[in-house]
Design an enzyme around this catalytic site. Structure first.
Site, mmCIF file in Angstrom:
data_model
loop_
_atom_site.group_PDB
_atom_site.id
_atom_site.type_symbol
_atom_site.label_atom_id
_atom_site.label_comp_id
_atom_site.label_asym_id
_atom_site.label_seq_id
_atom_site.Cartn_x
_atom_site.Cartn_y
_atom_site.Cartn_z
ATOM 1 C CD GLU A 189 87.195 39.830 31.864
ATOM 2 O OE1 GLU A 189 88.073 38.966 31.721
ATOM 3 O OE2 GLU A 189 87.356 40.826 32.586
ATOM 4 C CG ASP A 350 94.966 38.112 30.874
ATOM 5 O OD1 ASP A 350 94.318 38.736 30.013
ATOM 6 O OD2 ASP A 350 94.452 37.631 31.895
#
Length: 529
Positions: A189, A350
């Site tokens: 993250e 991502d």
């Protein structure tokens, strides 16, 4: 010579989803979809670039959980079963859509699925690690690692041994897969807190990534903003995400994936067609799910959707790749005039955005590489390692506590939906550390139980579960996974402490939650190097 550099970075990660206790697993389907729609198309695009002699550079982070799933024989078999079902559906779709505006798209899916099965089963030997290793060996793709199970590291810093375990197992898994140590590590993250870099240095990690404000609000104002890395006092480099390049791809309103000619993700025959027709290809209990057969383009903001036209989408891919590079050229020209070195634009995403959510994404990445190589000379693709090699002198500062989650800090992973998990995770980490120190010379059965306890703790620590709870998606599953792994850990802890290890139950856990087969629980007994 180029005036500046662009580092494209893809973070490929999924939580460990392996359910041999079920004949069909909705969660394993996450993995199947990602392999078919993201990882294999990405590999195909990179192979085409190599075959055509295109000079490119790309950085890809492969999480240890994802690598474990790539190499798992059970999941390899399950994926082939999934592909065979989808190929059967593809044959039926080619027949069903004949004479309709959807036939070209059905043929496209048919060809892609056949190509995916051939590549996966034969060229890649059912193991995508081999495909990525071959790309890594070319020097064009830099692979890096992440924490073992994508644990949210800032919240684990109260137990440094738990952080070291996440990092060491991540590094070891990478080494086992690729026969070398990773130069960089993707912080799960992008979550950073002061002191994390000290632990990264212990494992010879040279760099990591933060979100934009991680550098902008560092302990000392960075001279070049986010367009050059900084060194932490430990000597580990921190690279920050560029806002502009991220917005053009990520933004739901302004990003390329929302173009009206691109494929609509949410219209799928699993929901649109007659139940009896799709029944063999959805959940066995009758739950309608995505099949991957989607025949509409985004069209507009309303519910009305027009048929998807692949050639229109391909034209938009080239147009958007050109626009992205045009904007990077302007960015670099301006920055190079106010910096005493070529600026670096870091664009991390991502990986699953490309192909799964944005169907045309892998083609866009390939087009970016080709256009940068041949259509301009202002921007050059690079990797963080190459940039540090060319520009080894950088400012020293401590990044600020940050993440790339909503609002930029830690709220997504610590709020009223998920705060209950942390007292249990902290207790388990504390007890695992004590077990490792109290049993330095465990016998064979104790060692197996201690290793499995470490696996259960690691799986419970995955940041994915807290994220799912916060976003209110598959909450029941995330809660169940968290509780199950914690209860498994507690059971093993009791059995080791009370010297009554239940061999049969241990074998069941070893078979089901078999991640990191080479794990050594003694990692939790280590202190700072």
């Amino acid at each position: 010579m180029a005036k500046g550099y662009l580092a494209l970075v893809l973070h490929a990660h999924l939580p460990f989803v392996r359910h041999p206790e079920h004949s069909y697993s909705l969660e394993e389907k996450w993995y199947h979809e990602a392999v078919t729609e993201t990882y294999i198309p990405l590999i195909w695009g990179l192979e085409r670039l190599l075959n055509d002699g295109v000079p490119f550079k790309l950085t890809v982070s492969l999480s240890p959980t994802l690598l474990s799933m790539f190499g798992d024989p059970f999941l390899q078999h399950r994926y082939l079963q999934h592909l065979d079902r989808m190929l059967e559906l593809a044959d039926r779709e080619v027949h069903r859509t004949r004479g309709t505006p959807y036939h070209e798209t059905a043929l496209m899916y048919h060809g892609r699925l056949h190509g995916a099965r051939n590549s996966y089963a034969h060229r890649y030997g059912k193991n995508l690690i081999l495909a990525f290793k071959k790309l890594f060996d070319t020097g064009r793709v830099e692979l890096i690692t992440s924490a073992a199970t994508h644990g949210y590291l800032p919240f684990m810093m109260v137990h440094p041994a738990a952080v070291r375990a996440q990092i060491e197992i991540g590094v070891n898994t990478f080494r086992q897969c690729f026969d070398r140590d990773p130069a960089g590590l993707w912080l799960p993250e992008c979550a950073y807190i002061a002191g994390l870099d000290e632990i990264l240095r212990e494992y010879n990690i040279r760099y990591f990534f933060t979100d934009t404000h991680g550098l902008l609000f560092a302990s000392h104002r960075p001279r070049f903003g986010i367009f050059a890395p900084i060194y932490c006092p430990s000597g580990v480099a921190a690279f920050a995400r560029d806002v502009e390049s991220s917005k053009q791809v990520w933004s739901a309103k302004e990003g390329y994936p929302g173009d009206f000619d691109y494929r609509e993700y949410y219209r799928d025959i699993g929901f649109d067609l007659d139940f009896e027709y799709v029944k063999p290809y959805i959940h066995p209990n009758g739950l309608r799910v995505h099949t991957g057969f989607k025949y509409y383009r985004i069209t507009g903001t309303g519910n009305h959707k027009e048929p998807y036209v692949p050639k229109w989408a391909r034209a938009r891919v080239d147009e958007h790749a050109g626009n992205f590079i045009f904007n990077r050229e302007h960015q670099v020209r301006y920055l190079s005039g106010v910096m005493d070195r070529p600026p670096l634009i870091v664009a991390p995403y991502d990986a699953e955005l490309f192909g799964h959510w944005w169907f045309e994404g892998p083609e866009w990445l390939e087009s970016i590489a080709r256009k940068i190589a041949y259509d301009q000379d202002t921007v050059e693709l690079t990797t963080p390692s190459e940039y540090l090699k060319c520009f080894p002198c950088n400012q020293v500062a401590v990044p600020c506590s940050s993440s790339w989650g909503n609002k930029g800090y830690h709220e997504v992973w610590l709020n009223h939906t998920n705060d209950w998990i942390y007292r249990h995770l902290h207790w388990a980490a504390e007890q695992m550390t004590a077990l490792a120190r109290d049993y330095p010379h465990a016998d064979a059965l104790e060692r197996r139980a201690l290793n499995q306890a470490a696996r259960e703790l690691l799986l419970a620590q995955a940041s994915d579960w807290a994220f799912i709870m916060a976003t209110d998606t598959m909450v029941e599953y995330a809660v169940r996974r968290t509780k199950t792994h914690l209860l498994n850990f507690k059971g093993l802890w009791h059995q080791v402490r009370e010297q009554r290890i239940e061999r049969h139950w241990l074998e069941e856990l070893e078979d089901k939650n078999n991640i990191f087969p080479e794990i050594d629980y003694a990692v939790y007994a280590k202190s700072a190097k």
